[in-house]
Design an enzyme around this catalytic site. Structure first.
Site, PDB file in Angstrom:
ATOM      1  N   GLY A 141       0.839  -1.190   0.000  1.00  0.00           N
ATOM      2  CA  GLY A 141       0.000   0.000   0.000  1.00  0.00           C
ATOM      3  C   GLY A 141       0.869   1.233   0.000  1.00  0.00           C
ATOM      4  O   GLY A 141       2.061   1.157   0.332  1.00  0.00           O
ATOM      5  N   CYS A 168       5.039  -6.500   1.453  1.00  0.00           N
ATOM      6  CA  CYS A 168       5.461  -5.106   1.543  1.00  0.00           C
ATOM      7  C   CYS A 168       4.786  -4.405   2.729  1.00  0.00           C
ATOM      8  O   CYS A 168       5.065  -4.740   3.869  1.00  0.00           O
ATOM      9  CB  CYS A 168       5.195  -4.409   0.204  1.00  0.00           C
ATOM     10  SG  CYS A 168       6.028  -2.836   0.071  1.00  0.00           S
ATOM     11  N   TYR A 169       3.850  -3.502   2.475  1.00  0.00           N
ATOM     12  CA  TYR A 169       3.150  -2.856   3.584  1.00  0.00           C
ATOM     13  C   TYR A 169       2.540  -3.914   4.517  1.00  0.00           C
ATOM     14  O   TYR A 169       2.551  -3.780   5.736  1.00  0.00           O
ATOM     15  CB  TYR A 169       2.045  -1.948   3.024  1.00  0.00           C
ATOM     16  CG  TYR A 169       1.283  -1.171   4.077  1.00  0.00           C
ATOM     17  CD1 TYR A 169       1.736   0.068   4.511  1.00  0.00           C
ATOM     18  CD2 TYR A 169       0.107  -1.672   4.624  1.00  0.00           C
ATOM     19  CE1 TYR A 169       1.035   0.784   5.470  1.00  0.00           C
ATOM     20  CE2 TYR A 169      -0.602  -0.966   5.580  1.00  0.00           C
ATOM     21  CZ  TYR A 169      -0.134   0.265   6.003  1.00  0.00           C
ATOM     22  OH  TYR A 169      -0.819   0.974   6.943  1.00  0.00           O
ATOM     23  N   HIS A 256       8.018  -7.811  -3.856  1.00  0.00           N
ATOM     24  CA  HIS A 256       6.718  -8.096  -4.468  1.00  0.00           C
ATOM     25  C   HIS A 256       6.772  -9.405  -5.251  1.00  0.00           C
ATOM     26  O   HIS A 256       7.167  -9.406  -6.414  1.00  0.00           O
ATOM     27  CB  HIS A 256       6.310  -6.944  -5.388  1.00  0.00           C
ATOM     28  CG  HIS A 256       5.895  -5.735  -4.626  1.00  0.00           C
ATOM     29  ND1 HIS A 256       4.616  -5.552  -4.169  1.00  0.00           N
ATOM     30  CD2 HIS A 256       6.608  -4.681  -4.191  1.00  0.00           C
ATOM     31  CE1 HIS A 256       4.542  -4.416  -3.498  1.00  0.00           C
ATOM     32  NE2 HIS A 256       5.749  -3.863  -3.494  1.00  0.00           N
ATOM     33  N   GLU A 258       4.473 -10.979  -6.546  1.00  0.00           N
ATOM     34  CA  GLU A 258       3.427 -11.079  -7.566  1.00  0.00           C
ATOM     35  C   GLU A 258       3.845 -10.518  -8.918  1.00  0.00           C
ATOM     36  O   GLU A 258       3.209 -10.791  -9.922  1.00  0.00           O
ATOM     37  CB  GLU A 258       2.145 -10.383  -7.072  1.00  0.00           C
ATOM     38  CG  GLU A 258       2.210  -8.864  -6.945  1.00  0.00           C
ATOM     39  CD  GLU A 258       2.829  -8.370  -5.635  1.00  0.00           C
ATOM     40  OE1 GLU A 258       3.572  -9.136  -5.005  1.00  0.00           O
ATOM     41  OE2 GLU A 258       2.591  -7.207  -5.268  1.00  0.00           O
ATOM     42  N   SER A 310     -23.424  -8.254 -27.234  1.00  0.00           N
ATOM     43  CA  SER A 310     -22.712  -7.266 -28.033  1.00  0.00           C
ATOM     44  C   SER A 310     -21.874  -7.949 -29.094  1.00  0.00           C
ATOM     45  O   SER A 310     -21.395  -7.330 -30.018  1.00  0.00           O
ATOM     46  CB  SER A 310     -21.782  -6.453 -27.133  1.00  0.00           C
ATOM     47  OG  SER A 310     -20.742  -7.300 -26.678  1.00  0.00           O
ATOM     48  N   GLY A 311     -21.696  -9.262 -28.917  1.00  0.00           N
ATOM     49  CA  GLY A 311     -20.766  -9.955 -29.805  1.00  0.00           C
ATOM     50  C   GLY A 311     -19.411 -10.087 -29.136  1.00  0.00           C
ATOM     51  O   GLY A 311     -18.585 -10.883 -29.537  1.00  0.00           O
ATOM     52  N   GLY A 312     -19.175  -9.299 -28.104  1.00  0.00           N
ATOM     53  CA  GLY A 312     -17.921  -9.381 -27.360  1.00  0.00           C
ATOM     54  C   GLY A 312     -17.900 -10.634 -26.491  1.00  0.00           C
ATOM     55  O   GLY A 312     -18.932 -11.264 -26.257  1.00  0.00           O
ATOM     56  N   VAL A 313     -16.715 -10.954 -25.997  1.00  0.00           N
ATOM     57  CA  VAL A 313     -16.563 -12.217 -25.294  1.00  0.00           C
ATOM     58  C   VAL A 313     -17.326 -12.236 -23.960  1.00  0.00           C
ATOM     59  O   VAL A 313     -17.923 -13.249 -23.599  1.00  0.00           O
ATOM     60  CB  VAL A 313     -15.062 -12.582 -25.141  1.00  0.00           C
ATOM     61  CG1 VAL A 313     -14.323 -11.548 -24.361  1.00  0.00           C
ATOM     62  CG2 VAL A 313     -14.875 -13.934 -24.502  1.00  0.00           C
ATOM     63  N   ASP A 314     -17.378 -11.108 -23.253  1.00  0.00           N
ATOM     64  CA  ASP A 314     -18.009 -11.131 -21.926  1.00  0.00           C
ATOM     65  C   ASP A 314     -19.504 -11.424 -22.006  1.00  0.00           C
ATOM     66  O   ASP A 314     -20.023 -12.307 -21.320  1.00  0.00           O
ATOM     67  CB  ASP A 314     -17.810  -9.791 -21.196  1.00  0.00           C
ATOM     68  CG  ASP A 314     -16.348  -9.426 -21.092  1.00  0.00           C
ATOM     69  OD1 ASP A 314     -15.511 -10.314 -21.281  1.00  0.00           O
ATOM     70  OD2 ASP A 314     -16.044  -8.241 -20.847  1.00  0.00           O
ATOM     71  N   SER A 315     -20.198 -10.664 -22.855  1.00  0.00           N
ATOM     72  CA  SER A 315     -21.642 -10.904 -22.925  1.00  0.00           C
ATOM     73  C   SER A 315     -21.920 -12.271 -23.544  1.00  0.00           C
ATOM     74  O   SER A 315     -22.887 -12.936 -23.180  1.00  0.00           O
ATOM     75  CB  SER A 315     -22.364  -9.788 -23.685  1.00  0.00           C
ATOM     76  OG  SER A 315     -21.983  -9.755 -25.033  1.00  0.00           O
ATOM     77  N   LYS A 456     -10.496 -11.505 -17.163  1.00  0.00           N
ATOM     78  CA  LYS A 456     -10.770 -11.668 -18.593  1.00  0.00           C
ATOM     79  C   LYS A 456     -10.255 -13.014 -19.150  1.00  0.00           C
ATOM     80  O   LYS A 456     -10.959 -13.689 -19.892  1.00  0.00           O
ATOM     81  CB  LYS A 456     -10.098 -10.516 -19.347  1.00  0.00           C
ATOM     82  CG  LYS A 456     -10.469 -10.428 -20.796  1.00  0.00           C
ATOM     83  CD  LYS A 456     -11.684  -9.580 -20.956  1.00  0.00           C
ATOM     84  CE  LYS A 456     -12.078  -9.397 -22.397  1.00  0.00           C
ATOM     85  NZ  LYS A 456     -13.250  -8.534 -22.488  1.00  0.00           N
TER      86      LYS A 456
END
Ligand code: XMP
Length: 602
Positions: A141, A168-169, A256, A258, A310-315, A456
């Site tokens: 942080g 870290c923090y 870190h 990560e 929408s044609g997008g991957v999420d929807s 995603k």
């Protein structure tokens, strides 16, 4: 008269099924018709229904037949609620102290097949406990633990016996709260450092070489570890770069783990999750999909649901998941704005209607959008008008369907965190993102957000598990306002046609070789500028449009670099566009990163 049913079925997320906690640590369900009692088995962590009762309308009846009927209908109802659900794996709670890298920590745990959830650092103990975490990670942080108002953690965390890793923090907080000593560094330590592993026998550093490269970013340092802790590592500028108490399973690392720049960071995280906390790493997409389907069934029951595709991957993934759960109760509305890529509308409708057999209402609204956009050049104004028109059409269509109770949204985990964690609330508005996900609050529908725990790349995996065609699962991101924000200046049918054709060339050429490019470009497209320049074609002078080509590498679109495409590829793209797209005589390649530029030009 009540009918009794004894059931021992496992099920997931009691609250998702409408159970509430009771005073004895158990759960109760009551919908006026059915009541049930359940509890979590402390050993297996499974949720078990012990008893269910259905209120019989004919309360005077002593008839055996009627009782049996009520009993079996209660059983049927519960079975439907429960579905084919396996118990969820226990996961990790990540407490976010405003770190830049919190999402990365969550990603790394998921890569280790451990489910993780980020909560704000001040989440109540009840919130944490409710998740029954197998481990807790405290993030870094921007504050100093030595400052007067430094964000702290609930003391119950340290007493809980739950394995804990502070980064870290987070490490400094553990040290401070358990009585260690900290000092501010004269100079903050930023960037790469050489980590000397002083405790190869420690379970956190098992398999980590004696020296390795790590990424540092801190202003304070622990100089004396708390009682019970030993120092596990150091760097040239940080005498105590990691601490651990094997007995209590509490660890801290100053670096870190990560970030990719920490060479063995992944191993440190895995050692903590698997070795120390004993989490088996069974978080997998197949089980996610199965559990989600059961949860959706339980929640929706017989109600009707709508979804904007929408044609997008999420929807696409959200709709398919919901369709798997409730089939024809779902209606998808696909609005063709006339601002989509070449053949996109046709492909989306075919894929969803003919291949996936979803219930799809397709609306060609090209003319309405063109009319709304006529003469508009301001990018924000374009975005706003398109968003409003989209919502208007979606509402019109959904009003034609009776008894809709739920709206599916493809909200992803980063959106959820964004609105919850500290340090991400402020910020300037750069663009009004319009997504089919941001739909009408006025519609008074309950939200179904089956992807809200996923990143995603996990959504793409879920899509693959659900059997979505690769063309949909691997699709690159595309802005909600579509080609309108890739046409600088006014939008009209002619300019849409120009950018669409140029975009198709860019996409086809890059896709033909994309797998051989490292890193693989993440997004690529054409932009039609409002500029004309002089050229010569044949023997004649031309004065025609300038098209820009944009190709970027990125992990998530938040930051991006311009892709170093091979010159021969750029040449092919350029030659094809000037030869094949009428009215274009010059091509420029965009060589700006984000920041300072954005990915889209508007
Ligand atoms: P920017 O241009 O903000 O884009 O750097 C970052 C990523 O987001 C996409 N983008 C959008 N996606 N609705 C979306 O769903 C939008 O309105 C929108 N605008 C930009 C962009 O394509 C890039 O991947």
């Amino acid at each position: 008269m009540r009918a009794h049913v004894v059931l021992a079925e496992w099920l997931l997320v009691p609250r998702a099924l409408g159970f509430s906690s009771d005073a004895n640590g158990g759960f109760r369900y009551d919908d006026g018709d059915l009541t049930a009692a359940a509890s979590i088995d402390p050993r297996t962590q499974h949720f078990e229904i012990q008893r269910a009762e259905r209120r019989d309308s004919d309360s005077d009846s002593t008839s055996f037949g009627r009782r049996r009927k009520a009993e079996s209908s209660a059983r049927a109802k519960l079975c439907r609620m429960v579905g084919q659900v396996s118990a969820p794996p226990r996961g990790v709670v990540i407490l976010d102290f405003g770190a830049q890298y919190s999402q990365l920590i969550a990603r790394r745990t998921r890569e280790a097949r451990v489910y993780s959830e980020i909560l704000p650092y001040d989440a109540s103990w009840a919130e944490i406990e409710k998740r029954n975490p197998a481990a807790i990670i405290l993030t870094g942080g921007p504050e100093s633990t030595l400052g007067p108002d430094s964000p702290g953690m609930d003391p119950r965390i340290l007493k809980s016996g739950i394995p804990l890793l502070g980064i870290c923090y987070g490490m400094q907080l553990i040290a401070r709260d358990l009585g260690g000593e900290l000092v501010p560094l004269g100079h903050a330590e930023f960037g790469p450092a050489q980590l000397e592993n002083d405790a190869p026998q420690s379970s956190l550093f098992a398999g980590i070489p004696a020296t390795s490269r790590v990424w540092m970013s801190h202003g304070d340092s622990v100089v004396t570890p708390p009682a019970g802790f030993t120092s596990l590592a150091h760097t040239a500028r940080c005498a105590i770069a990691a601490i651990g108490d094997e007995k209590r399973k509490i660890f801290g690392v100053q670096f870190h783990p990560e970030v990719v720049h920490s060479e063995f960071g992944k191993s440190v995280i895995e050692n903590f999750l698997h070795g120390i906390a004993g989490i088996d790493g069974s978080w997998e997409m197949d089980s996610f999909v199965d559990r989600s389907i059961a949860e959706i069934r339980a929640r929706v029951g017989d109600a009707r649901v709508i979804c904007a595709l929408s044609g997008g991957v999420d929807s696409a993934v959200a709709a398919t998941l919901v369709a798997r759960a409730i089939g024809q109760q779902l209606t998808c509305v696909f609005v063709d704005t006339g601002l989509l890529r070449k053949d996109e509308a046709k492909n989306v409708i075919e894929a969803f209607r003919d291949v996936l057999h979803l219930n799809v209402i397709a609306i060609d609204a090209t003319e309405r959008f063109m009319a709304r956009l006529a003469g508009v050049v301001d990018p924000e104004e374009k975005r706003i008008r398109i968003g409003h028109e989209f919502i208007a059409i979606f509402e019109e269509e959904s009003n034609k369907i009776d008894d809709v109770r739920f709206l599916v949204q493809g909200t992803l985990y980063p959106d959820v965190i964004e609105s919850k964690t500290p340090g991400s609330k402020a910020g300037h508005k750069i663009k009004s993102h319009h997504n089919v996900g941001g739909l009408p609050e006025t519609m008074k529908l309950e939200l179904l957000e089956p992807l809200r725990t996923l990143f995603k790349d996990e959504v793409r995996k879920a899509g693959a598990v659900l059997g979505l065609p690769p063309a949909i699962v691997a699709r690159q991101p595309f802005p909600g306002p579509g080609l309108a924000v890739r046409i600088l200046g006014a939008v009209d049918a002619q300019r849409v046609a120009t950018v669409r054709q140029a975009d198709d060339i860019v996409t086809t050429e890059i896709e033909a070789v994309a797998d051989s490019l490292t890193p693989r470009p993440w997004q690529y497209f054409a932009v039609l500028t409002p500029l004309q320049s002089v050229g010569v074609m044949g023997d004649g002078r031309t004065y025609a449009d300038l098209v820009a080509v944009r190709a970027i590498t990125s992990e998530d679109g938040m930051t991006a670099d311009w892709a170093r495409l091979p010159h021969e590829l750029l040449e092919r793209i350029s030659t094809r566009i000037v030869n094949e797209v009428q009215g274009v005589n010059r091509i420029a390649y965009d060589i700006t990163s984000k920041p300072p530029a954005t990915v889209e030009w508007e």
